[in-house]
Enzyme design. Structure first.
Site, PDB file in Angstrom:
ATOM      1  N   GLU A 523      51.677 101.362  39.789  1.00  0.00           N
ATOM      2  CA  GLU A 523      51.894 100.223  38.877  1.00  0.00           C
ATOM      3  C   GLU A 523      50.858 100.150  37.751  1.00  0.00           C
ATOM      4  OE1 GLU A 523      52.204 100.083  42.147  1.00  0.00           O
ATOM      5  OE2 GLU A 523      54.274  99.455  42.450  1.00  0.00           O
ATOM      6  N   HIS A 590      58.210  90.263  49.614  1.00  0.00           N
ATOM      7  CA  HIS A 590      59.423  90.358  48.804  1.00  0.00           C
ATOM      8  C   HIS A 590      59.936  88.979  48.446  1.00  0.00           C
ATOM      9  CE1 HIS A 590      59.190  94.315  50.688  1.00  0.00           C
ATOM     10  NE2 HIS A 590      59.823  94.754  49.616  1.00  0.00           N
TER      11      HIS A 590
END
Ligand SMILES: Cc1ncc(C[n+]2csc(CCOP(=O)(O)OP(=O)(O)O)c2C)c(N)n1
Ligand SMILES: [Mg+2]
Length: 791
Positions: A523, A590
């Site tokens: 990322e 999540h």
């Protein structure tokens, strides 16, 4: 025959003269740079500047590297590179001192207008209208940042852009931005900073991607006081990297070892090596060893504390200037006398440059002081004011804040005296001027401000199809990539399968692997790739697969993207769009909605929290018309919800900072955004049945927040307000609360105490029950509002 021989002799002499002149010019720049370091340190120690960090010891390596930096190239480096800047004509000694003094005039400190510590360089990328300059013909310095290795992800992106320009045929017409991708990104880093994860992630990605990246490691053996045996495996970054070496049939990087004092040796290696990078896009690392740091790390300490006497002795002997000087003499390129002249001229030149920088810095302040004293003199009869004026006049090196303090104190003394009216006005005027000098440019302020994009409503055909949320995006991206050649999109699983929620499904096939592509799981450098592309005038949409993993990519966004426009006083823009999906789904990693963290870390970006995909598309359209960077968080549970498909997909815009009332009511205002909006709407159905009329406001964007203060208008009507989101207590709900209560003066219109309803402080438990008991649920919202109505 004779003539030919003469010609050849003449040619040889000319080329020898050219060579000799170039060498002596390099020696001169190196001497000037050294003198700048010595004098710069003195300016700090005598109190004229606050802090100083210098490039002494790296001069020779940098005059060598600078030879191969061509128009079109980019540098992403750190605070040791003054010589590289001087050698390329991208900084003058005078400008260097202006920045050291924090001169806020951008004509004096063209790198940062006094906003950055010294030796943090930049060149201009965009003009006042926000249009890109002809970067393909300029030598380009992406603005330096202080976090060690923070330059690495950006360097990857700047190099990657060359690859994009070379591979994407639709970009062929942007000749002002690239010459067929021939641009090399020169990246510099200290030996100790290679310990950072950023370094390794970048090197790995460069080896995979094959991009024209030249990484120079200035190895002086220390990171401040910590020697490299504590930093690097085998105490050698080039040895540690050996497995990355490119072979004939593999990808990878080239690895070179150089000696930082060996001018001729470095030039010999660098010339073909940089050309290879330019031609083949094979990245390389230049491990420049045996570099010294004659004055130690910075003005904050002395290196005698951590270097042994032997080491200090060695540094004197292997000082690059001394070595180059000996080499020049040994090769009869100049005699002692000539070199002494270069050295004394350098000393004089730096001294004069420094003096010019100081007077340019101090004169406007002195003028301001004189003007202030004159204004104060109107109130001289007051002994207190007279003393303030005298004290101000006595300051040898006054600052703007001394003026402001004196004025505030004087106004305090004279209170409401009408004789002080002029002074009061003067003080207010100065506050405004100083704000323009010190507080401007966080975002674009000119025509490329995202806040200036005209709103344009979605249009629906009579027979508009109702489709899944992801299909709205998919059709949008299809049209977008057809109409806007500058857009590229990438991230984990974004290319081949078209992202984990099918927004890009089928589009790689249509638009090619160079415009829509997969990346490794990295990322930090996905953000870096986006940063580099954006700085070079493209419109990257860089994806973070799930909002929870934004934390990995947050550092480059917070430290680099968010500060780009500000730290260059508007001379660079980084219009990166980060796309992600978040809020409630399932499980600890999540379902996060860490919006408080995000809006605090990302001032300088816009943060969009669309309630559905039609709104998201409108926000993408707005952002693509402007130069401001932004984060767009799509609702993770919204991809399969049905939405009507607008007809003008690439045209309609959602204005930023404009909340929308999605349900009108009179008893209570409920302020929310994103996925929680649907829970709120469910709660209002129950409330309606109870006869409680609620007004629901979707804020749409958290940064900016309700720029026209429309929420307080709703509160004036209902006199009750509750802020709902699924962040932790005290997170973004508290931010919205503060905005409406303090900034919009909402406290004046309250009948009952205002509330926030948020998620729990812990991460959400798994499963639907975990979600129900961790995040705000319908029943909680109903209960709180019932209670508010009964108060
Ligand atoms: C992320 C981060 N951690 C710590 C620092 C403080 N710091 C500034 S420079 C430095 C040492 C860097 O050493 P090196 O990379 O070898 O560069 P050198 O100064 O020796 O050229 C440290 C620890 C910082 N700026 N950023
Ligand atoms: Mg070091």
């Amino acid at each position: 025959m004779d003539t030919n021989n003469n010609d050849a002799a003449l040619q040889e002499k000319l080329s020898f003269d050219n060579f000799r002149n170039a060498v002596l010019k390099d020696y001169q720049v190196a001497c000037e740079s050294r003198e700048t370091s010595l004098l710069g340190r003195r300016e700090v120690l005598t109190g004229k500047a606050k802090f100083g960090i210098f490039g002494d010891g790296k001069e020779i390596a940098q005059v060598a590297a600078a030879k191969f930096f061509k128009p079109g190239d980019f540098r992403s480096g750190y605070y040791r590179d003054q010589t590289f800047m001087f050698a390329n004509g991208l900084a003058t000694v005078e400008q260097f001192f202006s920045q050291l003094y924090a001169d806020p005039n951008v004509e004096h400190d063209p790198f940062s207008a006094g906003r950055q510590m010294n030796a943090h360089f930049a060149t201009k990328f965009v003009n006042e209208d926000g249009d890109w300059l002809n970067l393909a013909q300029l030598k380009n310095i992406s603005s330096d940042i202080a976090p060690t290795a923070g330059q690495m992800p950006r360097a990857l992106g700047l190099a990657y852009a060359s690859k994009a320009f070379r591979k994407i045929k639709e970009l062929g017409s942007f000749t002002n931005l690239s010459n067929n991708g021939n641009e090399v990104c020169f990246c510099t880093i200290g030996d100790a900073s290679t310990s950072e994860g950023h370094f390794w992630e970048t090197i790995n990605a460069a080896g995979v991607l094959q991009v024209p990246l030249a990484v120079f490691v200035w190895d002086d053996g220390y990171g401040i006081s910590v020697p490299k045996k504590y930093q690097t495996t085998k105490a050698s970054i080039s040895d540690a990297l050996k497995g990355f070496q490119k072979k004939e049939d593999t990808n990878g990087i080239d690895i070179y070892k150089l000696k930082g004092w060996d001018y001729a040796g470095m030039c010999e290696i660098l010339e073909p090596a940089i050309q290879k990078i330019r031609d083949t896009h094979t990245p390389a690392i230049f491990h420049v060893e045996e570099i010294t740091q004659p004055q130690g790390h910075s003005t904050s300490g002395s290196h005698e504390r951590y270097k042994t006497p032997e080491r200090l002795e060695w540094e004197k002997e292997w000082d690059g200037l001394k070595q180059m000087r000996e080499w020049v003499i040994a090769n009869a390129l100049a005699d002692e006398e000539e070199l002494i002249k270069i050295e004394t001229d350098a000393t004089q030149f730096v001294k004069e440059s420094k003096q010019r920088a100081w007077s340019k810095y101090i004169e406007p302040v002195k003028t301001l002081v004189a003007e202030t004293i004159e204004k104060l003199s109107a109130l001289q009869s007051n002994a207190g004011v007279k003393k303030l004026a005298d004290d101000l006049a006595a300051l040898r090196e006054p600052m703007r804040r001394d003026v402001m303090k004196a004025l505030a104190a004087a106004l305090d003394i004279v209170r409401n005296d009408i004789a002080a009216n002029e002074l009061r006005e003067y003080y207010s005027k100065l506050k405004i001027t100083n704000a323009a000098v010190y507080n401007s440019y966080l975002y674009n302020e000119g025509p490329k401000s995202a806040l200036k994009v005209a709103p344009n409503m979605p249009v629906y055909a009579d027979d508009a199809a109702t489709v899944n949320g992801y299909e709205v995006l998919n059709k949008y991206f299809d049209e977008l990539f057809t109409t806007n050649n500058r857009v590229v999109a990438f991230g984990e699983d974004l290319g081949h399968i078209g992202d984990v929620n099918q927004g890009f499904s089928g589009l790689q096939e249509k638009f090619g692997i160079d415009r829509i592509f997969d990346t490794g799981i990295r990322e930090i450098t996905i953000m870096g790739q986006g940063i580099g592309l954006a700085l070079r005038g493209l419109r990257p949409i860089a994806e973070i697969q799930y909002l929870d993993y934004l934390l990995y990519g947050l550092q480059p966004l917070s430290d680099d993207v968010c500060t780009t426009h500000f730290r260059t006083a508007g001379q660079q823009s980084c219009p990166l769009i980060v796309r992600t999906r978040g809020h409630r789904l399932e499980g600890i990693w999540h379902s996060g909605s860490p919006m408080g963290m995000i809006i605090n870390a990302l001032r300088g970006m816009y943060v969009c929290v669309p309630r559905n995909m039609v709104q998201a598309v409108g926000m993408y359209n707005t952002l693509l018309q402007a130069n401001d960077p932004a984060l767009v968080i799509e609702c993770l549970n919204g991809y399969r919800l049905k939405e009507k498909l607008p007809a003008n997909l690439t045209d309609y815009t959602v204005p930023l900072g404009i909340p929308e009332i999605v349900k009108e009511g009179t008893d209570v205002t409920i302020v929310t955004y994103g996925s929680t909006l649907r829970i709120v709407l469910e709660a209002t159905e129950t409330l309606d049945k109870m006869g409680i009329s609620s007004e629901v406001v979707d804020v749409q964007t958290l940064l900016p927040f309700d720029i026209n203060h429309s929420i307080v208008a709703s509160l004036k009507k209902t006199n009750r307000i509750v802020f709902v989101d699924e962040d932790v207590p005290g997170g973004a709900a508290a931010y919205m609360f503060n905005k409406v209560m303090e900034e919009q003066g909402g406290y004046k219109y309250l009948d009952v105490s205002p509330r926030t309803i948020t998620g729990k402080a812990h991460r959400p438990s798994y499963g639907s029950d975990g979600d129900y008991f961790s995040k705000p649920n319908t029943e909680d919202i109903v209960a709180v509002i019932k209670e508010m109505l009964s108060e």
